[in-house]
Design a protein around this motif. Sequence first.
Motif, PDB file in Angstrom:
ATOM      1  N   ILE A   1       0.475   2.710   0.501  1.00 20.51           N
ATOM      2  CA  ILE A   1       0.693   1.963  -0.741  1.00 20.51           C
ATOM      3  C   ILE A   1       0.525   0.471  -0.498  1.00 20.51           C
ATOM      4  CG2 ILE A   1       2.441   1.350  -2.463  1.00 20.51           C
ATOM      5  CD1 ILE A   1       3.409   4.188  -2.386  1.00 20.51           C
ATOM      6  N   ILE A   2       0.979  -0.013   0.653  1.00 16.94           N
ATOM      7  CA  ILE A   2       0.778  -1.426   1.011  1.00 16.94           C
ATOM      8  C   ILE A   2      -0.708  -1.765   1.004  1.00 16.94           C
ATOM      9  CG2 ILE A   2       0.883  -3.067   2.930  1.00 16.94           C
ATOM     10  CD1 ILE A   2       3.583  -1.902   3.651  1.00 16.94           C
ATOM     11  N   LEU A   3      -1.495  -0.943   1.677  1.00 12.46           N
ATOM     12  CA  LEU A   3      -2.939  -1.202   1.734  1.00 12.46           C
ATOM     13  C   LEU A   3      -3.589  -1.009   0.368  1.00 12.46           C
ATOM     14  CD1 LEU A   3      -3.888   0.460   5.142  1.00 12.46           C
ATOM     15  CD2 LEU A   3      -3.370  -1.935   4.652  1.00 12.46           C
ATOM     16  N   GLY A   4      -3.060  -0.072  -0.423  1.00  9.81           N
ATOM     17  CA  GLY A   4      -3.592   0.125  -1.771  1.00  9.81           C
ATOM     18  C   GLY A   4      -3.360  -1.081  -2.662  1.00  9.81           C
ATOM     19  N   LEU A   5      -2.178  -1.698  -2.550  1.00  7.87           N
ATOM     20  CA  LEU A   5      -1.883  -2.913  -3.312  1.00  7.87           C
ATOM     21  C   LEU A   5      -2.860  -4.021  -2.960  1.00  7.87           C
ATOM     22  CD1 LEU A   5       2.026  -3.028  -3.024  1.00  7.87           C
ATOM     23  CD2 LEU A   5       0.710  -2.592  -5.106  1.00  7.87           C
TER      24      LEU A   5
ATOM     25  N   PHE B   1      -7.692  -8.226   8.024  1.00  7.28           N
ATOM     26  CA  PHE B   1      -6.499  -9.018   8.317  1.00  7.28           C
ATOM     27  C   PHE B   1      -5.233  -8.280   7.899  1.00  7.28           C
ATOM     28  CE2 PHE B   1      -3.237 -11.907   6.669  1.00  7.28           C
ATOM     29  CZ  PHE B   1      -2.918 -12.605   7.842  1.00  7.28           C
ATOM     30  N   ALA B   2      -5.262  -7.658   6.724  1.00  6.68           N
ATOM     31  CA  ALA B   2      -4.087  -6.939   6.217  1.00  6.68           C
ATOM     32  C   ALA B   2      -3.724  -5.781   7.134  1.00  6.68           C
ATOM     33  CB  ALA B   2      -4.358  -6.434   4.805  1.00  6.68           C
ATOM     34  N   ILE B   3      -4.717  -5.027   7.558  1.00  2.50           N
ATOM     35  CA  ILE B   3      -4.456  -3.890   8.437  1.00  2.50           C
ATOM     36  C   ILE B   3      -3.880  -4.361   9.765  1.00  2.50           C
ATOM     37  CG2 ILE B   3      -5.600  -2.091   9.803  1.00  2.50           C
ATOM     38  CD1 ILE B   3      -7.397  -1.584   7.394  1.00  2.50           C
ATOM     39  N   ASP B   4      -4.397  -5.442  10.287  1.00  2.00           N
ATOM     40  CA  ASP B   4      -3.878  -5.985  11.538  1.00  2.00           C
ATOM     41  C   ASP B   4      -2.468  -6.550  11.351  1.00  2.00           C
ATOM     42  OD1 ASP B   4      -4.326  -6.942  14.376  1.00  2.00           O
ATOM     43  OD2 ASP B   4      -3.966  -8.855  13.387  1.00  2.00           O
ATOM     44  N   TYR B   5      -2.250  -7.246  10.238  1.00  2.00           N
ATOM     45  CA  TYR B   5      -0.962  -7.907   9.997  1.00  2.00           C
ATOM     46  C   TYR B   5       0.164  -6.898   9.823  1.00  2.00           C
ATOM     47  CZ  TYR B   5       2.610 -10.835   7.819  1.00  2.00           C
ATOM     48  OH  TYR B   5       3.789 -11.481   7.526  1.00  2.00           O
TER      49      TYR B   5
ATOM     50  N   ALA C   1      -3.219   1.464  16.636  1.00  2.00           N
ATOM     51  CA  ALA C   1      -4.629   1.424  17.056  1.00  2.00           C
ATOM     52  C   ALA C   1      -5.280   2.780  16.798  1.00  2.00           C
ATOM     53  CB  ALA C   1      -4.713   1.068  18.538  1.00  2.00           C
ATOM     54  N   GLY C   2      -6.387   2.733  16.115  1.00  2.00           N
ATOM     55  CA  GLY C   2      -7.140   3.949  15.853  1.00  2.00           C
ATOM     56  C   GLY C   2      -6.710   4.700  14.608  1.00  2.00           C
ATOM     57  N   ALA C   3      -5.582   4.328  14.011  1.00  2.00           N
ATOM     58  CA  ALA C   3      -5.113   5.047  12.823  1.00  2.00           C
ATOM     59  C   ALA C   3      -6.055   4.830  11.643  1.00  2.00           C
ATOM     60  CB  ALA C   3      -3.699   4.602  12.459  1.00  2.00           C
ATOM     61  N   ILE C   4      -6.532   3.626  11.485  1.00  2.00           N
ATOM     62  CA  ILE C   4      -7.514   3.303  10.451  1.00  2.00           C
ATOM     63  C   ILE C   4      -8.308   2.103  10.927  1.00  2.00           C
ATOM     64  CG2 ILE C   4      -5.834   1.865   9.229  1.00  2.00           C
ATOM     65  CD1 ILE C   4      -7.280   2.491   6.646  1.00  2.00           C
TER      66      ILE C   4
END
Length: 293
Positions: free
Chosen positions: A72-76, A123-127, A132-135
Amino acid sequence: MDDFIKEAASTFVFPAVIAFVMFGLGLSLKREDLAAVAQKPVPFIVGLGGQLIFLPLVAFVAAMILPVPLAIILGLILVALCPGGSTSNAIIFSIGGNVALSVSLTIASSLITLFSIPLLLAFAIDYFGVEAGAISVPAAYIFKSLLMMTALPVAVGMIIGVKMPSFAEKAIPPLKKLSLVLILMIIALSMYNAREFITEEIGTIILSAGFLSVSVVLGGYFLSRIFVQDLHNRLTIAVEIGVQNTPIAIFLGSSVLGMPELSIIAIAYGVFNYGLIALLIRFSSRDVAEPAT
């Protein structure tokens, strides 16, 4: 069967629908739209800043303060990174807003997001600390996909519109109707592919999408009131900031990142968003009597 539907949707259906919708948008654009906006650049700058700076900031803040799962975080964030589109242009046209400003913002944001979406999503995925490797965010692939699905179809549509204006005038009405049907189709496919996620997280989906929608629509309205005097331009900017490009978010979440659940936030956001935009238009319509020129 489910795997076949997911594969067919992400590989063929979503890209084809996005390209078709963006082609129709390009066909409806005219060179004089850009010339009209260039004469009064302040509303354009405010609108573009609202789309490309204010929206991601609100999404990042929401992602940090809401107790929701990573998807949901990434979806936002994903929905906030996909501003504008043909839907906002149609709304502006129907309410007598500044259509030239609306389509100019669509062109500019479509070009800039070719670069901003891959960078900010990575940046969002890293932050937010994805293991590692999940997405992964294939930035070059996202850029190429957006180029093929958005920029090129819009460019082809604009060229055909300039070279064959009579054809464009006749084709635009049925293209708009068909585009709406196709968008509804990919929304239905997305909800089917992510039905388990919807069942498990329905409460947090509603909370997150509602929070983002209310924040963006109200923020866009007050931002336009602060910096823009003309009422038509003010309403146009508020709508452009509030309305997101749901088809692009669905395409990126399902086809590029391989996570259909990311697109569910965009769909839920749209449900809240169109209701709030309707209230905003109703509230502002008493001040907007004549269409902008």
